[in-house]
Design a protein around this motif. Structure first.
Motif, PDB file in Angstrom:
ATOM      1  N   THR A  30       0.815  -1.220   0.000  1.00  8.00           N
ATOM      2  CA  THR A  30       0.000   0.000   0.000  1.00  8.00           C
ATOM      3  C   THR A  30       0.848   1.270   0.000  1.00  8.00           C
ATOM      4  OG1 THR A  30      -0.208  -0.179   2.398  1.00  8.00           O
ATOM      5  CG2 THR A  30      -2.013  -1.067   1.072  1.00  8.00           C
ATOM      6  N   GLN A  32       2.522   1.828  -2.583  1.00  4.17           N
ATOM      7  CA  GLN A  32       2.437   2.104  -4.018  1.00  4.17           C
ATOM      8  C   GLN A  32       0.964   2.284  -4.380  1.00  4.17           C
ATOM      9  OE1 GLN A  32       5.289   2.424  -5.847  1.00  4.17           O
ATOM     10  NE2 GLN A  32       6.309   2.101  -3.865  1.00  4.17           N
ATOM     11  N   PRO A  33       0.673   3.009  -5.456  1.00  2.00           N
ATOM     12  CA  PRO A  33      -0.726   3.168  -5.880  1.00  2.00           C
ATOM     13  C   PRO A  33      -1.370   1.803  -6.140  1.00  2.00           C
ATOM     14  CG  PRO A  33       0.700   4.651  -7.104  1.00  2.00           C
ATOM     15  CD  PRO A  33       1.597   3.734  -6.324  1.00  2.00           C
ATOM     16  N   ILE A  34      -2.629   1.663  -5.697  1.00  2.45           N
ATOM     17  CA  ILE A  34      -3.359   0.416  -5.900  1.00  2.45           C
ATOM     18  C   ILE A  34      -4.800   0.784  -6.272  1.00  2.45           C
ATOM     19  CG2 ILE A  34      -3.795   0.236  -3.409  1.00  2.45           C
ATOM     20  CD1 ILE A  34      -3.886  -2.804  -3.762  1.00  2.45           C
ATOM     21  N   SER A  35      -5.350   0.091  -7.217  1.00  4.08           N
ATOM     22  CA  SER A  35      -6.715   0.406  -7.663  1.00  4.08           C
ATOM     23  C   SER A  35      -7.726  -0.145  -6.659  1.00  4.08           C
ATOM     24  CB  SER A  35      -6.974  -0.202  -9.046  1.00  4.08           C
ATOM     25  OG  SER A  35      -7.081  -1.611  -8.941  1.00  4.08           O
ATOM     26  N   ASP A  36      -8.928   0.409  -6.697  1.00  7.05           N
ATOM     27  CA  ASP A  36     -10.006  -0.100  -5.842  1.00  7.05           C
ATOM     28  C   ASP A  36     -10.286  -1.569  -6.153  1.00  7.05           C
ATOM     29  OD1 ASP A  36     -10.219   2.371  -4.678  1.00  7.05           O
ATOM     30  OD2 ASP A  36     -12.017   2.970  -5.818  1.00  7.05           O
ATOM     31  N   ALA A  37     -10.201  -1.935  -7.430  1.00 10.42           N
ATOM     32  CA  ALA A  37     -10.469  -3.322  -7.830  1.00 10.42           C
ATOM     33  C   ALA A  37      -9.427  -4.272  -7.240  1.00 10.42           C
ATOM     34  CB  ALA A  37     -10.494  -3.441  -9.354  1.00 10.42           C
ATOM     35  N   GLU A  38      -8.162  -3.860  -7.249  1.00  9.04           N
ATOM     36  CA  GLU A  38      -7.105  -4.706  -6.678  1.00  9.04           C
ATOM     37  C   GLU A  38      -7.303  -4.866  -5.168  1.00  9.04           C
ATOM     38  OE1 GLU A  38      -3.151  -3.971  -9.355  1.00  9.04           O
ATOM     39  OE2 GLU A  38      -3.934  -2.244  -8.228  1.00  9.04           O
ATOM     40  N   TRP A  39      -7.667  -3.773  -4.510  1.00 14.27           N
ATOM     41  CA  TRP A  39      -7.868  -3.830  -3.054  1.00 14.27           C
ATOM     42  C   TRP A  39      -9.079  -4.699  -2.724  1.00 14.27           C
ATOM     43  CZ3 TRP A  39      -4.979  -3.498   0.873  1.00 14.27           C
ATOM     44  CH2 TRP A  39      -5.495  -3.324   2.149  1.00 14.27           C
ATOM     45  N   THR A  41     -10.269  -7.120  -4.513  1.00 19.51           N
ATOM     46  CA  THR A  41      -9.898  -8.518  -4.778  1.00 19.51           C
ATOM     47  C   THR A  41      -9.133  -9.089  -3.589  1.00 19.51           C
ATOM     48  OG1 THR A  41      -9.846  -8.171  -7.161  1.00 19.51           O
ATOM     49  CG2 THR A  41      -8.556 -10.036  -6.301  1.00 19.51           C
TER      50      THR A  41
END
Ligand SMILES: [Zn+2]
Length: 88
Positions: A30, A32-39, A41
């Motif tokens: 976290t 690094q940038p993380i998308s809502d979809a990755e989080w 998942t």
């Protein structure tokens, strides 16, 4: 009723235990940038495998976390292992 064995307290009724998570699931970095979809998942996706699985459980009586190996088809407990070093 099923009996689970806490590595700290010994055999106890299954009602004293709470499932925590799949063992070995890697939390995304976290910093690094993380998308809502990755989080999402990471939070909500389970492997849900058939057969031998490793899971983190909590014994609510002693509040210790441990790894339980069990068969997800037969529900047989194959073993338990403390997460902290001084558990037996
Ligand atoms: Zn315990």
């Amino acid at each position: 009723m099923q009996v689970f064995t806490c590595p700290f307290c010994g055999p106890r009724n299954e009602t004293e235990f709470h499932f925590v998570a799949e063992a070995g699931k890697v939390r995304p970095d976290t910093t690094q940038p993380i998308s809502d979809a990755e989080w999402a998942t990471y939070l909500h996706t389970q492997r849900n495998e058939k057969g031998p699985v490793r899971e983190v459980w909590m014994h609510t009586t002693c509040a210790e976390l441990f790894v339980m190996q069990r068969d997800s088809v037969t529900m047989a407990v194959l073993g338990t292992q403390a997460l902290r070093k001084d558990g037996s």
